[in-house]
Design a protein around this motif. Structure first.
Motif, PDB file in Angstrom:
ATOM      1  N   GLU A  14       0.950  -1.084   0.028  1.00 24.06           N
ATOM      2  CA  GLU A  14      -0.054  -0.215   0.193  1.00 24.06           C
ATOM      3  C   GLU A  14       0.965   1.214   0.170  1.00 24.06           C
ATOM      4  N   ARG A  15       0.246   2.401  -0.606  1.00 29.27           N
ATOM      5  CA  ARG A  15       1.155   3.470  -0.543  1.00 29.27           C
ATOM      6  C   ARG A  15       0.634   4.421   0.612  1.00 29.27           C
ATOM      7  N   HIS A  16       1.821   4.642   1.350  1.00 37.78           N
ATOM      8  CA  HIS A  16       1.450   5.376   2.638  1.00 37.78           C
ATOM      9  C   HIS A  16       2.126   6.952   2.639  1.00 37.78           C
ATOM     10  N   ALA A  17       1.120   7.604   2.751  1.00 34.33           N
ATOM     11  CA  ALA A  17       1.511   9.130   3.003  1.00 34.33           C
ATOM     12  C   ALA A  17       1.790   9.514   4.289  1.00 34.33           C
ATOM     13  N   THR A  18       2.872  10.041   4.811  1.00 38.55           N
ATOM     14  CA  THR A  18       3.199  10.494   5.936  1.00 38.55           C
ATOM     15  C   THR A  18       2.181  11.938   6.547  1.00 38.55           C
ATOM     16  N   GLY A  19       2.281  11.785   7.837  1.00 38.81           N
ATOM     17  CA  GLY A  19       1.557  12.937   8.151  1.00 38.81           C
ATOM     18  C   GLY A  19       2.657  14.047   8.663  1.00 38.81           C
ATOM     19  N   GLU A  20       2.180  15.032   9.364  1.00 36.43           N
ATOM     20  CA  GLU A  20       2.858  16.055   9.794  1.00 36.43           C
ATOM     21  C   GLU A  20       3.607  15.738  11.211  1.00 36.43           C
ATOM     22  N   GLY A 343      24.596  -8.199  14.452  1.00 37.87           N
ATOM     23  CA  GLY A 343      23.644  -8.495  13.248  1.00 37.87           C
ATOM     24  C   GLY A 343      22.247  -8.540  13.733  1.00 37.87           C
ATOM     25  N   GLN A 344      22.158  -7.796  14.869  1.00 36.88           N
ATOM     26  CA  GLN A 344      20.712  -7.852  15.236  1.00 36.88           C
ATOM     27  C   GLN A 344      19.506  -7.106  14.770  1.00 36.88           C
ATOM     28  N   GLU A 345      19.893  -6.424  13.380  1.00 33.61           N
ATOM     29  CA  GLU A 345      19.034  -5.725  12.682  1.00 33.61           C
ATOM     30  C   GLU A 345      18.122  -6.994  11.946  1.00 33.61           C
ATOM     31  N   SER A 346      18.690  -7.966  11.986  1.00 35.05           N
ATOM     32  CA  SER A 346      17.643  -9.241  11.427  1.00 35.05           C
ATOM     33  C   SER A 346      16.799  -9.838  12.337  1.00 35.05           C
ATOM     34  N   THR A 347      16.530  -9.355  13.326  1.00 33.20           N
ATOM     35  CA  THR A 347      15.743 -10.094  14.384  1.00 33.20           C
ATOM     36  C   THR A 347      14.354  -9.779  14.216  1.00 33.20           C
ATOM     37  N   ARG A 348      13.879  -8.677  13.292  1.00 36.45           N
ATOM     38  CA  ARG A 348      12.521  -8.337  13.052  1.00 36.45           C
ATOM     39  C   ARG A 348      12.111  -8.629  11.704  1.00 36.45           C
ATOM     40  N   SER A 349      11.056  -8.698  11.119  1.00 37.81           N
ATOM     41  CA  SER A 349      10.781  -8.818   9.917  1.00 37.81           C
ATOM     42  C   SER A 349      10.404  -7.563   9.049  1.00 37.81           C
ATOM     43  N   THR A 350      10.166  -7.750   7.935  1.00 37.32           N
ATOM     44  CA  THR A 350      10.028  -6.738   6.985  1.00 37.32           C
ATOM     45  C   THR A 350       8.667  -5.973   7.568  1.00 37.32           C
ATOM     46  N   LEU A 351       7.630  -6.719   7.650  1.00 37.86           N
ATOM     47  CA  LEU A 351       6.195  -6.234   8.253  1.00 37.86           C
ATOM     48  C   LEU A 351       6.313  -5.617   9.389  1.00 37.86           C
ATOM     49  N   HIS A 352       7.057  -6.172  10.200  1.00 38.01           N
ATOM     50  CA  HIS A 352       7.399  -5.398  11.882  1.00 38.01           C
ATOM     51  C   HIS A 352       7.930  -4.252  11.677  1.00 38.01           C
ATOM     52  N   LEU A 353       8.844  -3.846  10.673  1.00 39.97           N
ATOM     53  CA  LEU A 353       9.444  -2.656  10.421  1.00 39.97           C
ATOM     54  C   LEU A 353       8.254  -1.708   9.665  1.00 39.97           C
ATOM     55  N   ALA A 354       7.651  -2.292   8.781  1.00 41.77           N
ATOM     56  CA  ALA A 354       6.561  -1.405   8.192  1.00 41.77           C
ATOM     57  C   ALA A 354       5.568  -0.935   9.149  1.00 41.77           C
ATOM     58  N   GLU A 355       5.231  -1.705  10.075  1.00 42.47           N
ATOM     59  CA  GLU A 355       4.067  -1.314  11.028  1.00 42.47           C
ATOM     60  C   GLU A 355       4.843  -0.446  12.143  1.00 42.47           C
ATOM     61  N   LEU A 356       6.121  -0.537  12.371  1.00 43.38           N
ATOM     62  CA  LEU A 356       6.545   0.421  13.251  1.00 43.38           C
ATOM     63  C   LEU A 356       6.522   1.835  12.585  1.00 43.38           C
ATOM     64  N   PHE A 357       6.933   1.777  11.359  1.00 44.12           N
ATOM     65  CA  PHE A 357       6.762   3.305  10.538  1.00 44.12           C
ATOM     66  C   PHE A 357       5.655   3.794  10.576  1.00 44.12           C
ATOM     67  N   ARG A 358       4.623   3.041  10.341  1.00 44.91           N
ATOM     68  CA  ARG A 358       3.132   3.569  10.450  1.00 44.91           C
ATOM     69  C   ARG A 358       2.788   4.186  11.890  1.00 44.91           C
ATOM     70  N   LEU A 359       3.256   3.300  12.714  1.00 44.18           N
ATOM     71  CA  LEU A 359       2.786   3.889  14.231  1.00 44.18           C
ATOM     72  C   LEU A 359       3.636   4.862  14.652  1.00 44.18           C
ATOM     73  N   ALA A 360       4.928   5.096  14.166  1.00 43.91           N
ATOM     74  CA  ALA A 360       5.626   6.284  14.533  1.00 43.91           C
ATOM     75  C   ALA A 360       5.205   7.415  13.796  1.00 43.91           C
ATOM     76  N   ASP A 361       4.692   7.348  12.640  1.00 43.68           N
ATOM     77  CA  ASP A 361       4.208   8.439  11.822  1.00 43.68           C
ATOM     78  C   ASP A 361       2.931   8.966  12.530  1.00 43.68           C
ATOM     79  N   ARG A 362       2.044   7.944  12.848  1.00 47.28           N
ATOM     80  CA  ARG A 362       0.565   8.196  13.457  1.00 47.28           C
ATOM     81  C   ARG A 362       0.994   8.942  15.000  1.00 47.28           C
ATOM     82  N   ALA A 363       1.975   8.893  15.732  1.00 45.46           N
ATOM     83  CA  ALA A 363       2.269   9.303  16.908  1.00 45.46           C
ATOM     84  C   ALA A 363       3.045  10.791  16.676  1.00 45.46           C
ATOM     85  N   GLY A 364       3.184  11.051  15.517  1.00 46.86           N
ATOM     86  CA  GLY A 364       4.105  12.275  15.223  1.00 46.86           C
ATOM     87  C   GLY A 364       5.481  12.292  15.421  1.00 46.86           C
ATOM     88  N   LEU A 365       5.979  11.008  15.605  1.00 45.03           N
ATOM     89  CA  LEU A 365       7.243  11.105  16.138  1.00 45.03           C
ATOM     90  C   LEU A 365       8.563  10.633  14.936  1.00 45.03           C
TER      91      LEU A 365
END
Length: 387
Positions: A14-20, A343-365
């Motif tokens: 999905e195409r996600h547009a970031t907030g302010e 090498g701990q950047e490999s411990t979370r999935s791509t989906l996990h990082l994508a959802e983190l991005f959505r939630l951080a954006d939603r919180a204005g972070l």
């Protein structure tokens, strides 16, 4: 606004547009009214010629720069803790250098730092007796105090492996607490953060373990600044908080329920020592300032939206939360890469990082949405998500 193509749980995109981004600056620089430590991460050196799983390299300059960022927002730094990948990439030799540099930088800033004192240079299998555990604690405590630092007495894997009863914990903690120069912070880390610590304090049942821990605290209250508990159980934290001796602080380590625990109730409140404060520092600083000013509505308005992000970052397996913390630092420009020691950047999935991005954006972070979106897109391309 900037856009990025994110993967979805259904297998599509999905195409996600970031907030302010939220503006927290108006509250920065004001007092907190709580003692607030941010447990800080370390920045890897991705250009070092090494085998990251065996000899991880640290970018010391960027690591200390991030601590200065936290101090200037008003936080103390909890150094060389699990957020810094202690026991998951950061060994005692590296911890010594990290503590030395951090204590020196804190002195320059006139800031607060407390450092993790454990037994991680002693492999649990090599601990022949409880006396070996005591000697290991003494070695680390001596180094930290020799640098002018204060102690966070971390839970010990070696003690968990060697102890046969609560009496062994009483013996170890009693010996160390009798020697420290200044009151320490105890750290009770639950097995959701480190499975090797199951049954800590000599009891598998958490209520029984709490009794043992409280007994040690009451016996040595003059040597204890406070206790941080990381059990992700707010009811147990409140119950323990109400039974602490006068002058001994409760430091919440509950990255699921921190707003209510820090706000408190009619019988008290928790101070903070949190890994999530690394990732949400500007928001947390503003929220704590609003709370001290008596504006509870603004406190919750700022901090509430960070909770879904924190619960996602710390979701099971909780010990992999460091990946989300470092990813947030990358998205917000505190480091130029998403590489972690061990090498701990490999411990979370791509989906996990994508959802983190959505939630951080939603919180204005996302402080700079264009930069964050570009960096998110770079990571996703490497992981096979076309932009």
């Amino acid at each position: 606004m900037p856009q990025v193509v994110l993967p979805t749980a259904s297998g599509g995109t999905e195409r996600h547009a970031t907030g302010e981004p939220a503006d927290f600056s108006g509250l920065h620089g004001r007092p907190f009214g709580r003692v607030a430590y941010a447990a800080a991460h370390v920045v890897a050196d991705p250009m070092a010629d090494c085998d990251p799983w065996l000899t991880p390299a640290i970018d010391w300059e960027r690591t200390i720069a991030f601590r200065r960022h936290l101090w200037r927002l008003g936080f103390g730094v909890a150094e060389a803790m699990d957020t810094a990948q202690r026991g998951m990439g950061l060994d005692w030799a590296q911890s010594r250098e990290l503590i030395r540099l951090s204590v020196a930088a804190a002195r320059e800033e006139g800031a607060m730092v407390a450092s993790g004192c454990g037994t991680d240079h002693l492999a649990p299998a090599d601990a022949r007796s409880v006396e070996d555990v005591i000697a290991a604690y003494e070695q680390q405590a001596g180094f930290i105090e020799g640098e002018g630092g204060r102690l966070i007495l971390m839970a010990s894997r070696a003690l968990a492996a060697r102890a046969t009863s609560p009496a062994d914990y009483e013996r170890v903690y009693g010996r160390i607490l009798s020697q420290v120069r200044e009151p320490v912070i105890l750290h009770w880390l639950g097995d959701m953060f480190d499975p090797a610590l199951a049954g800590y304090w000599g009891r598998a049942d958490l209520d029984e373990a709490m009794e043992v821990c409280l007994g040690i605290i009451h016996a040595h209250a003059d040597k204890i600044d406070g206790i941080k508990i990381s059990l992700l159980d707010d009811a147990k934290e409140v119950a323990m908080r109400r039974r602490l001796p006068a002058g001994v602080r409760m430091y919440t380590g509950d990255d699921f329920n921190y707003p209510a625990l820090i706000e408190g109730d009619g019988q008290g409140y928790s101070h903070a020592l949190l890994g999530i404060f690394d990732a949400i520092a500007p928001a947390a600083a503003a929220a704590l300032a609003a709370l001290e000013a008596g504006d509870r509505e603004r406190y919750h308005a700022i901090l509430g939206p960070t909770v879904p992000l924190s619960r996602h970052v710390f979701k099971a397996p909780t010990r992999f939360y460091k990946t989300g913390v470092v990813f947030m630092a990358y998205l917000n420009g505190h480091q130029d890469h998403f590489t972690m020691i061990g090498g701990q950047e490999s411990t979370r999935s791509t989906l996990h990082l994508a959802e983190l991005f959505r939630l951080a954006d939603r919180a204005g972070l996302l402080a700079d949405p264009a930069m964050a979106a570009a960096r998110m897109a770079d990571v996703l391309r490497v992981r096979g998500v076309a932009q």
